[in-house]
Design a protein around this motif. Structure first.
Motif, short mmCIF file in Angstrom:
data_model
loop_
_atom_site.label_atom_id
_atom_site.label_comp_id
_atom_site.label_asym_id
_atom_site.label_seq_id
_atom_site.Cartn_x
_atom_site.Cartn_y
_atom_site.Cartn_z
N ARG A 180 0.87 -1.18 0.00
CA ARG A 180 0.00 0.00 0.00
C ARG A 180 0.91 1.23 0.00
NH1 ARG A 180 -5.10 -0.72 2.20
NH2 ARG A 180 -5.46 1.41 1.48
N ALA A 181 0.39 2.34 -0.48
CA ALA A 181 1.21 3.56 -0.58
C ALA A 181 0.66 4.68 0.29
CB ALA A 181 1.27 4.02 -2.03
N LEU A 182 1.57 5.32 0.99
CA LEU A 182 1.29 6.56 1.70
C LEU A 182 1.92 7.67 0.89
CD1 LEU A 182 2.13 5.57 5.39
CD2 LEU A 182 -0.14 6.06 4.45
N LYS A 183 1.10 8.63 0.48
CA LYS A 183 1.57 9.77 -0.30
C LYS A 183 1.77 10.96 0.62
CE LYS A 183 -0.08 12.96 -3.84
NZ LYS A 183 -1.22 13.27 -4.73
N VAL A 184 2.94 11.57 0.56
CA VAL A 184 3.17 12.80 1.30
C VAL A 184 2.45 13.91 0.53
CG1 VAL A 184 4.88 14.43 2.17
CG2 VAL A 184 5.42 11.98 2.12
N ILE A 185 1.55 14.60 1.20
CA ILE A 185 0.80 15.65 0.53
C ILE A 185 1.74 16.79 0.18
CG2 ILE A 185 -1.07 17.33 0.77
CD1 ILE A 185 -2.54 15.25 2.47
N GLN B 195 1.40 -4.53 7.73
CA GLN B 195 2.04 -3.61 8.68
C GLN B 195 1.38 -2.23 8.69
OE1 GLN B 195 6.25 -4.04 7.41
NE2 GLN B 195 6.54 -4.79 9.50
N LEU B 196 0.26 -2.10 8.02
CA LEU B 196 -0.39 -0.80 7.89
C LEU B 196 -0.81 -0.22 9.24
CD1 LEU B 196 -1.29 1.38 5.96
CD2 LEU B 196 -3.39 0.10 5.57
N ALA B 197 -1.45 -0.99 10.09
CA ALA B 197 -1.90 -0.49 11.39
C ALA B 197 -0.70 -0.09 12.26
CB ALA B 197 -2.74 -1.54 12.11
#
Length: 126
Positions: free
Chosen positions: A61-66, A108-110
């Motif tokens: 999954r991807a977390l994008k830095v705004i 590992q998202l949580a």
């Protein structure tokens, strides 16, 4: 930092350096990345796009830095990756002209979310 979780499941794929970029990797559904080196062709794309038999690891999954982020900013990736390393979360980083993305395994998202929020980062859903 403010981060947004992208909804799609991603796969990280490895092809040989001689291969052409396959059309399935570039089906424009939210996110894909292509990196070519003399050693490999590395693809990040929607997991659903990857045909059977392709060497890949799914479940990212991807977390994008705004952003956009100015090139003069220092320590953004370091702050995020250090926080996640202390929480024992493995990452795969991708940067673009405007911002950074941190890929992490769904399992590992949580754990990652809790660590990032505890460090003062804000997590949003797309």
């Amino acid at each position: 930092m403010r981060l947004v979780l992208l909804e799609m499941e991603l796969a990280v794929c490895r092809l040989s350096p001689e291969e052409e970029v396959p059309a399935w990797a570039m089906r424009r559904i939210g996110f894909f990345s292509i990196t070519a080196t003399e050693d490999e062709l590395s693809l990040v794309c929607a997991a659903d796009n990857v045909p059977a038999g392709v060497r890949c690891e799914r479940g990212w999954r991807a977390l994008k830095v705004i952003g956009p982020l100015d090139f003069s900013l220092i320590g953004i990736m370091s702050s995020l990756s250090d926080t996640l390393a202390r929480a024992q979360v493995s990452i795969f980083a991708v940067s673009t002209f405007d911002t950074d993305y941190i890929l992490l395994k769904e399992a590992q998202l949580a754990q990652a979310s809790a660590a990032l929020q505890q460090a003062g980062h804000e997590l949003l859903r797309s």
